[in-house]
Scaffold this active site. Sequence first.
Site, PDB file in Angstrom:
ATOM      1  N   HIS A 482      41.942  42.181  28.919  1.00 31.09           N
ATOM      2  CA  HIS A 482      43.326  41.425  28.903  1.00 31.09           C
ATOM      3  C   HIS A 482      44.329  40.926  27.638  1.00 31.09           C
ATOM      4  O   HIS A 482      45.092  40.437  27.713  1.00 31.09           O
ATOM      5  CB  HIS A 482      43.041  39.720  29.752  1.00 31.09           C
ATOM      6  CG  HIS A 482      41.549  38.460  29.099  1.00 31.09           C
ATOM      7  ND1 HIS A 482      41.292  38.927  28.807  1.00 31.09           N
ATOM      8  CD2 HIS A 482      43.224  37.860  28.449  1.00 31.09           C
ATOM      9  CE1 HIS A 482      40.682  37.455  28.220  1.00 31.09           C
ATOM     10  NE2 HIS A 482      41.998  37.081  28.066  1.00 31.09           N
ATOM     11  N   ASP A 536      36.552  43.448  30.928  1.00 34.22           N
ATOM     12  CA  ASP A 536      37.163  42.419  30.454  1.00 34.22           C
ATOM     13  C   ASP A 536      36.513  42.652  28.928  1.00 34.22           C
ATOM     14  O   ASP A 536      36.689  41.955  28.464  1.00 34.22           O
ATOM     15  CB  ASP A 536      37.240  41.324  30.951  1.00 34.22           C
ATOM     16  CG  ASP A 536      38.409  41.369  29.907  1.00 34.22           C
ATOM     17  OD1 ASP A 536      39.221  41.181  29.072  1.00 34.22           O
ATOM     18  OD2 ASP A 536      39.025  39.199  29.601  1.00 34.22           O
ATOM     19  N   SER A 638      40.464  33.926  23.285  1.00 37.17           N
ATOM     20  CA  SER A 638      40.398  35.199  24.239  1.00 37.17           C
ATOM     21  C   SER A 638      39.919  35.970  23.495  1.00 37.17           C
ATOM     22  O   SER A 638      40.901  36.084  22.637  1.00 37.17           O
ATOM     23  CB  SER A 638      41.672  35.653  25.330  1.00 37.17           C
ATOM     24  OG  SER A 638      41.350  34.461  26.064  1.00 37.17           O
TER      25      SER A 638
END
EC number: 3.4.21.-
Length: 695
Positions: A482, A536, A638
């Site tokens: 992402h 992911d 992230s």
Amino acid sequence: MGKSSEAWCIVLFSVFASFSAEPTMHGEILSPNYPQAYPNEMEKTWDIEVPEGFGVRLYFTHLDMELSENCEYDSVQIISGGVEEGRLCGQRTSKNANSPIVEEFQIPYNKLQVIFRSDFSNEERFTGFAAYYAAIDVNECTDFTDVPCSHFCNNFIGGYFCSCPPEYFLHDDMRNCGVNCSGNVFTALIGEISSPNYPNPYPENSRCEYQILLEEGFQVVVTIQREDFDVEPADSQGNCQDSLLFAAKNRQFGPFCGNGFPGPLTIETHSNTLDIVFQTDLTEQKKGWKLRYHGDPIPCPKEITANSVWAPEKAKYVFKDVVKISCVDGFEAVEGNVGSTFFYSTCQSNGQWSNSRLRCQPVDCGIPEPIQNGKVDDPENTLFGSVIHYSCEEPYYYMEHAEHGGEYRCAANGSWVNDELGIELPKCVPVCGVPTEPFRIQQRIFGGFPAKIQSFPWQVFFEFPRAGGALIGEHWVLTAAHVVEGNSDPSMYVGSTSVRMENLANVQKLTTDRVIIHPGWKPGDDLSTRTNFDNDIALVRLKDPVKMGPTVSPICLPGTSSEYEPSEGDLGLISGWGRTERRNIVIQLRGAKLPVTSLEKCRQVKEENPKARADDYVFTSNMICAGEKGVDSCQGDSGGAFALPVPNVRDPKFYVAGLVSWGKKCGTYGIYTKVKNYKDWILQTMQENSVPSQD
């Protein structure tokens, strides 16, 4: 009647006269006043000359002169060539009643002198002499002690000529004969030569010249048997009157003479040409000589270069022989910039090998090629057998396949060769998972404690959107899918604790070559409403290799054994520049230790996002739940690594167990992509895309 001494006191007169004339065939000579009494004390000379080729006949028809012992007082003297032919005085009468001649001389020369002398007084009256001369033919061939011709003498009226036997010629002196024995050139590789008339006596007064002329590359070799040589011996001074001489370029053999050849029976001339000169004088001719000759190929030295093998192998190499010269292992013949392990050489006519300038010299492997992130020791030399050692820039790189060692030897083929790798160069690969400074503080990252980049050298900073990643190799960054979805050229930095622009300007900026998102990632959902973060994970291939150092080094990938399966309670490290409880924007890197917990703990976290329902979130075996109350990652973290210690390793070393993926609420439990489940995909993707673009 005797002479009176008083007579010396009265000198009446004295006359001296000389007469000469052009050559005539005949003439008359009379004493002064003839037929009257000749005067006292007088001397008169007549020079008589007849044409060349004739002699002189001189005869007297009257002679009446004072008589004395040895004609001491008055006389008529005949001289020829400085030699007295006769001296006359007194009275003479003819011995032949039919001839008036009282005295006669025949002179074989064309000139003579007649000298008349009288003393100071005569007690009687003497009338003198009457003489006549005439030219007569002379036989030059028989009338002289010295033979005028060496062979045949031919007389004619007024002269003679010499002639020679067949095969002889008359020399320029027109008297001596010689033999036409010069000018012979022998070109056959084998032959026989002898003196003229051999074994009969050779000609006198001759100079015989012979030449042997062979093809270049052959030397003339002469052989003579002792019994085949008989030439007039040397005189008492050791000088040869007749002689045989050999001349070859700058060498001379002889002169030789005598009975039996006195020189070597075999003469090697070391030349393809040989001049033979046989010279004789006028005396003592012998049987001469006979010789044989042959052409012997000129030899070349057996070895022209060391460290070589010759084919074919022969005891002797001669003109026109061709050999293949092969250099032994580790040696080569170099001409210009080209090296070869063999060359051909031909024995030439001058006794030298062609290509003799070539030498078998040690193979030169040249300067060893450098390697990335390593170095090679400077060798003493780069020739065959030399040894070099490669090493890597420790402690940030190590040598792949270190068991093969970094030792290379200059091989016979001119390459640097390792016993195991061959000519393949060693590869220095980054050391993974080893921080320069250990992270010792146990503090939650959400509002946690500042950290140094040396404790998390694998940390990658994504500038926009702000996120993190894990460096796993020189050309690869591992991050969450992402983070890079919709961004094919993210701006990334490594090696800086602070992400201020002035600090980032001094560290390595990474240039993206390709972004590869896991094919199982479901694209397109808005992050604010996304509830499915399965798969992911993504890879970013870099255009240029990253240079490792104290602030930059990769983290290890997980192994495949069960020991790399995260278990509840395992403590892992996280780092990043994500939001804290006090700040939305963080400049300094922060880090913390988090325990692994069950996925159920993450399920139970109360959802803060009003746009998503808690029951809609997807939890799979590809996820790890980690954290505890107040200790968690948050926005901006992230894609960063959740690092666990490599099992069974004494020194601290970490592998990427997870990647920061998502969480319902910052400061509680968070979800991390379980990297072990993607190990095969990561390796396959890196292998299939191993060569980064150079554009």
